[in-house]
Write an enzyme that holds these catalytic residues in place. Structure first.
Site, short mmCIF file in Angstrom:
data_model
loop_
_atom_site.label_atom_id
_atom_site.label_comp_id
_atom_site.label_asym_id
_atom_site.label_seq_id
_atom_site.Cartn_x
_atom_site.Cartn_y
_atom_site.Cartn_z
N HIS A 66 0.83 -1.21 0.00
CA HIS A 66 0.00 0.00 0.00
C HIS A 66 0.86 1.26 0.00
O HIS A 66 1.90 1.32 0.65
CB HIS A 66 -1.04 0.01 1.12
CG HIS A 66 -0.53 0.13 2.52
ND1 HIS A 66 -0.26 1.33 3.12
CD2 HIS A 66 -0.25 -0.81 3.46
CE1 HIS A 66 0.14 1.13 4.37
NE2 HIS A 66 0.16 -0.16 4.60
N GLU A 202 -5.27 1.93 1.92
CA GLU A 202 -5.24 0.74 2.80
C GLU A 202 -5.59 1.11 4.23
O GLU A 202 -6.33 0.41 4.91
CB GLU A 202 -3.85 0.08 2.76
CG GLU A 202 -3.78 -1.27 3.47
CD GLU A 202 -3.36 -1.21 4.94
OE1 GLU A 202 -3.38 -2.26 5.60
OE2 GLU A 202 -3.01 -0.12 5.45
N ASP A 225 3.91 -5.62 3.62
CA ASP A 225 3.50 -4.61 4.58
C ASP A 225 4.40 -4.65 5.80
O ASP A 225 5.21 -5.57 5.97
CB ASP A 225 2.02 -4.82 4.96
CG ASP A 225 1.33 -3.50 5.35
OD1 ASP A 225 2.02 -2.55 5.73
OD2 ASP A 225 0.09 -3.45 5.28
ZN LIG Z 1 0.49 -1.01 6.54
#
Ligand SMILES: [Zn+2]
Length: 344
Positions: A66, A202, A225
């Site tokens: 993201h 996100e 992530d």
């Molecule tokens: Zn994150």
């Protein structure tokens, strides 16, 4: 330290709160373009680069990070020139005291400022920012309006040779890795069609992940992530490697994929650690799309995510990169089909 720090710094210092990610996405696009065959967008602003396989029946693999970060949106102006804000994403207001922020006005000018409060607050509603203006009139004259974005204002630095400190390492880790990944695989022939990209929004509910997944229709997805360290409970420790994220708030890991990830880390000779999270990632949205998509997270942990000073370990980054490359070189049609069978 074995990574392109200048590029990481550039990616980290870009301002990219949810819903206002264009400057970061266009920066990333300049790198993607060099290493891929095609650039694809959804209508929310998420973007993927496609690296085509020669295999005509190639499965589609989506690697997604993201692009957005937590921050604030201007919600009002006080008569003394202070700015009121609404949070974008999860932020504890009391970590803001003494911090610096930067605001982007409606005419795209950047204003640097401070958090006005100097004692503990009850909530974000009590937080005020000041950009050096003495009155509401002065603020409005400078095209500062409701809806403008405010970001943390911090420099990205290396410390102690093995750590990086920056705002938004959740998830510039993933954005940076996505660029480096395409670069490393530039001249490598893969069995899968590789879609590498960045999602928007996100932090406010994985919205861009949904739209870009609908656009790509992947057979398998790998989400990059950055997750919070919890050293007290030995759940995410800096320097202990890739996170085998077995459970979080919106996905129970595919067991076949966790085993595969562990095996690939072993092959790549990099450390990995089990991890359970109360948060979620884009994987939560992706794996429920269509009739279910094989989805794996490939995360590392950071201290103090969602603050202006988060910290990652360089070896963790390198471990994640190396094992991800192993994985993508190893993935093929039949293996992905077998993973699907794993849940039957
Ligand atoms: Zn994150």
């Amino acid at each position: 330290m074995g990574l392109n720090f200048n590029l990481l710094k550039k990616v980290c210092e870009c301002n990219s709160i949810s819903g206002d990610e264009q400057s970061l996405v266009s920066l990333i696009k300049e790198y993607y373009k060099e290493y891929s065959d095609e650039i694809i967008y959804d209508n929310l602003g998420s973007m993927v680069a496609l690296k085509k396989s020669r295999n005509k029946n190639a499965k589609k693999v989506l690697v997604l990070a993201h692009a957005d970060e937590v921050g604030f949106m201007v919600s009002g102006v006080d008569n003394n020139g202070d700015i009121r804000v609404n949070p974008i994403g999860g932020i504890n207001p009391n970590i803001l005291l003494g911090d610096r922020v930067v605001l982007k006005s409606s005419d795209n000018k950047l204003y640097r400022g401070i958090v006005s409060n100097s004692s503990v607050v009850d909530g974000i509603k009590d937080i005020r920012f000041n950009f050096g203006f003495d009155s509401k009139e002065e603020v409005l004259k400078n095209n500062i309006e409701i809806g403008n974005s405010v970001c943390f204002d911090r420099e990205t630095i290396k410390i102690n040779k093995k750590r990086i400190v920056s705002k938004a390492l959740d998830n510039r880790y993933g954005c940076f890795l996505s660029i480096e990944l395409l670069k490393e695989l530039k001249d490598v022939e893969l069995d899968v069609d590789l879609y590498v990209g960045v999602s928007v929004q996100e932090e406010v509910g994985c919205r861009g992940a949904l739209t870009i997944t609908n656009k790509v229709c992947p057979d398998m997805a790998i989400v990059l992530d950055c997750s919070p360290c919890d050293e007290k409970n030995k759940n995410g420790i800096l320097g202990k490697g890739v996170l085998l994220r077995v459970k979080d708030a919106n996905m129970l890991a595919f067991r076949s994929l966790i085993n595969y990830q562990k095996e690939m880390c072993k092959k790549a000779k990099v450390p990995c650690q089990y991890f359970v999270s109360y948060g979620g990632t884009d994987a939560g949205m992706i794996h429920k799309s269509f009739n279910g998509i094989l989805t794996l997270t490939h995360c590392i942990c950071a201290k103090n995510i969602h603050t202006s000073s988060s910290m990652i370990d360089v070896n963790d980054y390198n471990s994640a990169k190396k094992s991800l490359i192993y994985m993508l070189k190893d993935l093929h049609e039949e293996r992905i089909e077998n993973f699907k069978m794993g849940n039957r």
